[in-house]
Motif scaffolding. Structure first.
Motif, PDB file in Angstrom:
ATOM      1  N   ASP A 175       0.640  -1.409  -0.143  1.00 49.98           N
ATOM      2  CA  ASP A 175      -0.404  -0.039   0.089  1.00 49.98           C
ATOM      3  C   ASP A 175       0.770   1.371  -0.063  1.00 49.98           C
ATOM      4  N   LEU A 176       1.082   1.742  -1.326  1.00 56.76           N
ATOM      5  CA  LEU A 176       1.656   2.910  -1.379  1.00 56.76           C
ATOM      6  C   LEU A 176       0.745   4.337  -1.456  1.00 56.76           C
ATOM      7  N   SER A 177      -0.699   4.137  -1.905  1.00 54.97           N
ATOM      8  CA  SER A 177      -1.510   5.081  -1.359  1.00 54.97           C
ATOM      9  C   SER A 177      -1.528   6.204  -1.300  1.00 54.97           C
ATOM     10  N   SER A 178      -0.147   6.553   0.681  1.00 58.74           N
ATOM     11  CA  SER A 178      -0.210   7.885   1.125  1.00 58.74           C
ATOM     12  C   SER A 178       0.814   8.318   0.544  1.00 58.74           C
ATOM     13  N   ASP A 179       1.538   7.568  -0.344  1.00 62.96           N
ATOM     14  CA  ASP A 179       2.824   8.511  -0.782  1.00 62.96           C
ATOM     15  C   ASP A 179       2.452   8.945  -2.870  1.00 62.96           C
ATOM     16  N   GLN A 180       2.468  11.037  -2.636  1.00 65.96           N
ATOM     17  CA  GLN A 180       2.334  10.945  -3.660  1.00 65.96           C
ATOM     18  C   GLN A 180       3.210  11.143  -4.855  1.00 65.96           C
ATOM     19  N   ALA A 181       4.802  11.431  -4.596  1.00 64.44           N
ATOM     20  CA  ALA A 181       5.558  11.393  -5.111  1.00 64.44           C
ATOM     21  C   ALA A 181       6.764   9.577  -5.939  1.00 64.44           C
ATOM     22  N   LEU A 182       5.019   9.789  -6.127  1.00 65.82           N
ATOM     23  CA  LEU A 182       5.508   8.165  -6.349  1.00 65.82           C
ATOM     24  C   LEU A 182       5.676   8.888  -8.217  1.00 65.82           C
ATOM     25  N   SER A 183       6.773   7.222  -8.740  1.00 63.75           N
ATOM     26  CA  SER A 183       7.096   7.277 -10.364  1.00 63.75           C
ATOM     27  C   SER A 183       7.061   6.165 -11.258  1.00 63.75           C
ATOM     28  N   GLU A 184       7.058   5.696 -12.680  1.00 61.27           N
ATOM     29  CA  GLU A 184       6.909   4.331 -12.539  1.00 61.27           C
ATOM     30  C   GLU A 184       8.380   4.009 -12.584  1.00 61.27           C
ATOM     31  N   SER A 185       9.507   4.150 -12.092  1.00 61.44           N
ATOM     32  CA  SER A 185      10.261   4.065 -11.878  1.00 61.44           C
ATOM     33  C   SER A 185      10.328   3.252 -10.136  1.00 61.44           C
ATOM     34  N   ASP A 186      10.210   4.323  -9.733  1.00 59.46           N
ATOM     35  CA  ASP A 186      10.007   3.898  -8.097  1.00 59.46           C
ATOM     36  C   ASP A 186       9.679   2.552  -8.357  1.00 59.46           C
ATOM     37  N   LEU A 187       8.148   2.343  -9.095  1.00 61.68           N
ATOM     38  CA  LEU A 187       7.448   0.516  -8.619  1.00 61.68           C
ATOM     39  C   LEU A 187       7.898  -0.265  -9.841  1.00 61.68           C
ATOM     40  N   VAL A 237       0.108  -7.444  -5.327  1.00 61.07           N
ATOM     41  CA  VAL A 237      -0.185  -6.411  -5.552  1.00 61.07           C
ATOM     42  C   VAL A 237       0.068  -4.875  -4.925  1.00 61.07           C
ATOM     43  N   ILE A 238       0.441  -4.030  -6.300  1.00 58.09           N
ATOM     44  CA  ILE A 238       1.147  -2.604  -5.080  1.00 58.09           C
ATOM     45  C   ILE A 238      -0.558  -1.913  -5.455  1.00 58.09           C
ATOM     46  N   VAL A 239      -0.841  -0.870  -4.372  1.00 54.53           N
ATOM     47  CA  VAL A 239      -1.880   0.320  -4.598  1.00 54.53           C
ATOM     48  C   VAL A 239      -1.640   1.672  -4.560  1.00 54.53           C
ATOM     49  N   VAL A 240      -1.222   1.948  -5.902  1.00 49.89           N
ATOM     50  CA  VAL A 240      -1.459   4.110  -5.501  1.00 49.89           C
ATOM     51  C   VAL A 240      -1.831   4.857  -6.069  1.00 49.89           C
ATOM     52  N   ALA A 241      -2.252   5.508  -5.431  1.00 46.19           N
ATOM     53  CA  ALA A 241      -3.397   6.427  -5.728  1.00 46.19           C
ATOM     54  C   ALA A 241      -3.673   7.529  -7.099  1.00 46.19           C
ATOM     55  N   ASP A 242      -2.707   7.986  -6.714  1.00 47.79           N
ATOM     56  CA  ASP A 242      -2.623   8.618  -8.759  1.00 47.79           C
ATOM     57  C   ASP A 242      -1.505   8.493  -9.281  1.00 47.79           C
ATOM     58  N   LEU A 243      -1.739   7.676 -10.619  1.00 50.46           N
ATOM     59  CA  LEU A 243      -0.696   7.432 -11.591  1.00 50.46           C
ATOM     60  C   LEU A 243      -1.250   7.059 -12.578  1.00 50.46           C
ATOM     61  N   ASP A 244      -0.178   7.277 -13.141  1.00 49.55           N
ATOM     62  CA  ASP A 244      -0.589   6.883 -15.129  1.00 49.55           C
ATOM     63  C   ASP A 244      -0.562   5.167 -15.168  1.00 49.55           C
ATOM     64  N   PHE A 245      -1.771   4.786 -15.051  1.00 49.50           N
ATOM     65  CA  PHE A 245      -1.788   3.357 -15.022  1.00 49.50           C
ATOM     66  C   PHE A 245      -1.215   2.721 -15.979  1.00 49.50           C
ATOM     67  N   ASN A 246      -1.148   3.252 -17.436  1.00 44.29           N
ATOM     68  CA  ASN A 246      -1.360   2.996 -18.540  1.00 44.29           C
ATOM     69  C   ASN A 246       0.744   2.498 -18.881  1.00 44.29           C
ATOM     70  N   ALA A 247       1.613   3.513 -17.657  1.00 42.60           N
ATOM     71  CA  ALA A 247       2.301   3.810 -18.124  1.00 42.60           C
ATOM     72  C   ALA A 247       4.050   2.722 -17.851  1.00 42.60           C
ATOM     73  N   ILE A 248       2.399   1.840 -16.999  1.00 40.71           N
ATOM     74  CA  ILE A 248       3.986   0.885 -16.224  1.00 40.71           C
ATOM     75  C   ILE A 248       3.789  -0.668 -16.209  1.00 40.71           C
ATOM     76  N   SER A 249       4.798  -0.945 -16.046  1.00 38.45           N
ATOM     77  CA  SER A 249       4.797  -2.608 -16.879  1.00 38.45           C
ATOM     78  C   SER A 249       4.026  -3.233 -16.692  1.00 38.45           C
ATOM     79  N   ASP A 250       4.193  -4.270 -17.293  1.00 33.95           N
ATOM     80  CA  ASP A 250       2.295  -4.743 -17.358  1.00 33.95           C
ATOM     81  C   ASP A 250       2.978  -6.505 -16.725  1.00 33.95           C
ATOM     82  N   LYS A 251       4.379  -6.882 -16.017  1.00 32.33           N
ATOM     83  CA  LYS A 251       4.661  -7.618 -15.400  1.00 32.33           C
ATOM     84  C   LYS A 251       4.592  -6.780 -13.189  1.00 32.33           C
ATOM     85  N   LEU A 252       3.932  -5.948 -13.360  1.00 29.63           N
ATOM     86  CA  LEU A 252       3.395  -5.177 -12.657  1.00 29.63           C
ATOM     87  C   LEU A 252       1.999  -5.234 -12.178  1.00 29.63           C
TER      88      LEU A 252
END
Length: 110
Positions: free
Chosen positions: A41-53, A71-86
């Motif tokens: 659960d990383l939903s409280s962390d607002q400064a995440l990037s795809e590279s962090d994930l 499963v990783i929970v992130v509140a605000d991120l471009d989900f299309n930019a994330i690897s399909d492996k995650l």
């Protein structure tokens, strides 16, 4: 880091906001969680990037090998930019739903 276990699922929440130290703690304690499905659960962390994930990819692969969900929970991120492996979702409810679906697939032999 806050750990909450419910049934066959462990939810690990980042309470510090420092992704690198959180990843180190999770990696060090991974053996204690490996027999369960894991929600990060990383939903409280607002400064995440795809590279962090992407840093969580080795843990995800290890979890998949042992036939458990990761499963990783992130509140605000471009989900299309994330690897399909995650598997990354915007809420805890969706994370639990994904785990339930994967459990059913494993029970059916997929």
């Amino acid at each position: 880091m806050k750990v909450d276990q419910k049934g066959h699922t462990v939810t690990i929440k980042d309470t510090q906001g420092d992704i690198n130290s959180f990843l180190d703690k999770v990696t060090q304690q991974f053996k204690t969680f490996e027999k369960h499905n894991i929600i990060i659960d990383l939903s409280s962390d607002q400064a995440l990037s795809e590279s962090d994930l992407k840093l969580f990819l080795p843990l995800s692969k290890q979890q998949k090998k042992s036939k458990k969900s990761f499963v990783i929970v992130v509140a605000d991120l471009d989900f299309n930019a994330i690897s399909d492996k995650l598997i990354v979702v915007p809420s805890l409810l969706e994370a639990h739903d994904i785990i339930e679906m994967e459990e059913i697939e494993r029970d059916l032999g997929f």
